[in-house]
Design a protein around this motif. Structure first.
Motif, PDB file in Angstrom:
ATOM      1  N   UNK A  75      32.903 -38.128  35.233  1.00  0.00           N
ATOM      2  CA  UNK A  75      31.583 -37.495  35.146  1.00  0.00           C
ATOM      3  C   UNK A  75      31.556 -36.168  35.906  1.00  0.00           C
ATOM      4  N   UNK A  76      31.994 -36.179  37.156  1.00  0.00           N
ATOM      5  CA  UNK A  76      31.930 -34.969  37.978  1.00  0.00           C
ATOM      6  C   UNK A  76      32.782 -33.852  37.391  1.00  0.00           C
ATOM      7  N   UNK A  77      33.972 -34.190  36.893  1.00  0.00           N
ATOM      8  CA  UNK A  77      34.844 -33.169  36.330  1.00  0.00           C
ATOM      9  C   UNK A  77      34.263 -32.541  35.084  1.00  0.00           C
ATOM     10  N   UNK A  78      33.685 -33.370  34.204  1.00  0.00           N
ATOM     11  CA  UNK A  78      33.082 -32.837  32.983  1.00  0.00           C
ATOM     12  C   UNK A  78      31.861 -31.990  33.305  1.00  0.00           C
ATOM     13  N   UNK A  79      31.077 -32.435  34.269  1.00  0.00           N
ATOM     14  CA  UNK A  79      29.883 -31.669  34.672  1.00  0.00           C
ATOM     15  C   UNK A  79      30.288 -30.301  35.201  1.00  0.00           C
ATOM     16  N   UNK A  80      31.297 -30.251  36.049  1.00  0.00           N
ATOM     17  CA  UNK A  80      31.753 -28.969  36.591  1.00  0.00           C
ATOM     18  C   UNK A  80      32.270 -28.061  35.481  1.00  0.00           C
ATOM     19  N   UNK A  81      32.963 -28.659  34.500  1.00  0.00           N
ATOM     20  CA  UNK A  81      33.486 -27.855  33.389  1.00  0.00           C
ATOM     21  C   UNK A  81      32.351 -27.246  32.577  1.00  0.00           C
ATOM     22  N   UNK A  82      31.317 -28.042  32.304  1.00  0.00           N
ATOM     23  CA  UNK A  82      30.177 -27.541  31.526  1.00  0.00           C
ATOM     24  C   UNK A  82      29.453 -26.435  32.289  1.00  0.00           C
ATOM     25  N   UNK A  83      29.225 -26.647  33.579  1.00  0.00           N
ATOM     26  CA  UNK A  83      28.544 -25.625  34.387  1.00  0.00           C
ATOM     27  C   UNK A  83      29.357 -24.339  34.393  1.00  0.00           C
ATOM     28  N   UNK A  84      30.668 -24.449  34.540  1.00  0.00           N
ATOM     29  CA  UNK A  84      31.521 -23.266  34.522  1.00  0.00           C
ATOM     30  C   UNK A  84      31.430 -22.497  33.215  1.00  0.00           C
ATOM     31  N   UNK A  85      31.333 -23.218  32.104  1.00  0.00           N
ATOM     32  CA  UNK A  85      31.210 -22.554  30.796  1.00  0.00           C
ATOM     33  C   UNK A  85      29.880 -21.824  30.656  1.00  0.00           C
ATOM     34  N   UNK A  86      28.860 -22.307  31.365  1.00  0.00           N
ATOM     35  CA  UNK A  86      27.512 -21.741  31.218  1.00  0.00           C
ATOM     36  C   UNK A  86      27.205 -20.635  32.221  1.00  0.00           C
ATOM     37  N   UNK A  87      28.094 -20.387  33.158  1.00  0.00           N
ATOM     38  CA  UNK A  87      27.825 -19.365  34.172  1.00  0.00           C
ATOM     39  C   UNK A  87      27.616 -17.963  33.591  1.00  0.00           C
ATOM     40  N   UNK A  88      28.296 -17.568  32.508  1.00  0.00           N
ATOM     41  CA  UNK A  88      28.013 -16.243  31.932  1.00  0.00           C
ATOM     42  C   UNK A  88      26.550 -16.073  31.540  1.00  0.00           C
ATOM     43  N   UNK A  89      25.896 -17.150  31.121  1.00  0.00           N
ATOM     44  CA  UNK A  89      24.478 -17.074  30.780  1.00  0.00           C
ATOM     45  C   UNK A  89      23.659 -16.722  32.022  1.00  0.00           C
ATOM     46  N   UNK A  90      23.995 -17.356  33.150  1.00  0.00           N
ATOM     47  CA  UNK A  90      23.288 -17.057  34.393  1.00  0.00           C
ATOM     48  C   UNK A  90      23.512 -15.613  34.811  1.00  0.00           C
ATOM     49  N   UNK A  91      24.743 -15.134  34.698  1.00  0.00           N
ATOM     50  CA  UNK A  91      25.046 -13.759  35.093  1.00  0.00           C
ATOM     51  C   UNK A  91      24.303 -12.760  34.215  1.00  0.00           C
ATOM     52  N   UNK A  92      24.193 -13.077  32.931  1.00  0.00           N
ATOM     53  CA  UNK A  92      23.474 -12.192  32.005  1.00  0.00           C
ATOM     54  C   UNK A  92      21.995 -12.093  32.403  1.00  0.00           C
ATOM     55  N   UNK A  93      21.376 -13.208  32.728  1.00  0.00           N
ATOM     56  CA  UNK A  93      19.962 -13.193  33.116  1.00  0.00           C
ATOM     57  C   UNK A  93      19.784 -12.498  34.461  1.00  0.00           C
ATOM     58  N   UNK A  94      20.705 -12.710  35.396  1.00  0.00           N
ATOM     59  CA  UNK A  94      20.612 -12.042  36.696  1.00  0.00           C
ATOM     60  C   UNK A  94      20.664 -10.530  36.536  1.00  0.00           C
ATOM     61  N   UNK A  95      21.504 -10.041  35.625  1.00  0.00           N
ATOM     62  CA  UNK A  95      21.596  -8.595  35.405  1.00  0.00           C
ATOM     63  C   UNK A  95      20.297  -8.036  34.838  1.00  0.00           C
TER      64      UNK A  95
END
Length: 284
Positions: free
Chosen positions: A46-66
């Motif tokens: 569970x923890x490994x898959x969750x971290x993988x999904x969050x890592x894939x979604x970080x570009x979305x966060x960076x785009x909104x922060x910009x």
């Protein structure tokens, strides 16, 4: 020729950009989120898959922060807040609802960033109701000025926003606390002296010497209480009654020289005790 052709190639059209959305790492992530929801949190995967999904979604966060950069808050803080929003979105997303993850994540992340602006970007602490009222005032002011054709009063705003004049006044005063200048900053102009090297702190005056006197008085007060009654009487006569050494000598029945020596001894002892230094000249 090949390089020339590539440099003049037209930019992709909006429809082409939409068609290429599948290249974003967080597109098509719903199956992974469904797999995550099916796993027990205690499952080692569970923890490994969750971290993988969050890592894939970080570009979305960076785009909104910009999108929110350049508004008075460091980009690193915005990025961290947006990424925390992504974490919340991953944890709260319900794959069974049948919605796209991006359509759920974007408002979640943006809401997190907006709350950060609301709560952290003010230079002083202001009640939330006044922050929200200030935002409403900011939106309605240009429209109302165009409608009325004059400068607005607090009563105009109160009527338009269906609130009390006192609330409008408080919100307008509170809005002055949205930003502040550092005391280490240097003013841009100085019509008085022409000196642009002085900071705001330099122009605020010097330290009041009374603060030092208060500290000294607080340090010596318990030491005065420990003095013998005769020594305390000499100090009172000299510094409270403002008597001369000759007058003190006549009052307590000794010579002026004895009074002088007594004062020197008492003051030296108090100074050394206040500074926590060993008295000099004392027998071991």
């Amino acid at each position: 020729m090949t390089a020339h052709s590539s440099s003049t190639e037209p930019a992709p059209s909006p429809s082409a950009r939409r068609a290429n959305r599948g290249r974003d790492p967080y597109d098509g992530i719903e199956p992974s989120l469904g797999e995550l929801a099916a796993l027990d949190p205690a499952d080692p995967h569970h923890a490994g898959l969750r971290d993988e999904i969050i890592g894939r979604c970080l570009p979305l966060a960076d785009h909104i922060a910009r999108r929110y950069a350049g508004r008075g808050i460091d980009f690193d803080d915005l990025q961290q807040t947006a990424r925390m929003g992504v974490v919340h979105a991953v944890d709260r997303f319900d794959p069974a609802a049948g919605t796209k993850f991006v359509s759920f994540a974007v408002p979640t992340v943006m809401g997190e960033v907006r709350r950060y602006f609301r709560d952290q970007s003010w230079a002083i602490r202001v009640p939330r109701r006044l922050k929200e009222l200030r935002g409403r005032i900011t939106v309605i002011t240009p429209l109302l000025m165009q409608e009325l054709g004059r400068t607005l009063t607090a009563r105009d705003l109160a009527i338009a926003l269906d609130t009390e004049v006192e609330e409008i006044t408080q919100a307008l005063i509170a809005s002055k606390g949205y930003t502040s200048d550092s005391l280490d900053a240097t003013p841009g102009t100085d019509n008085d002296s022409g000196d642009h090297t002085l900071t705001y702190a330099d122009r605020l005056g010097s330290i009041d010497p009374c603060y030092i006197l208060l500290e000294d008085a607080a340090a010596v007060r318990p030491l005065l209480a420990q003095l013998p009654r005769g020594d305390r009487r000499i100090l009172i006569l000299r510094y409270y009654d403002n008597r001369t050494q000759q007058e003190i000598a006549a009052t307590i029945g000794c010579s002026q020289m004895q009074v002088s020596r007594a004062l020197a001894r008492i003051l030296t002892t108090l100074r050394e005790q206040a500074l926590d230094e060993p008295a000099t000249g004392q027998a071991a």
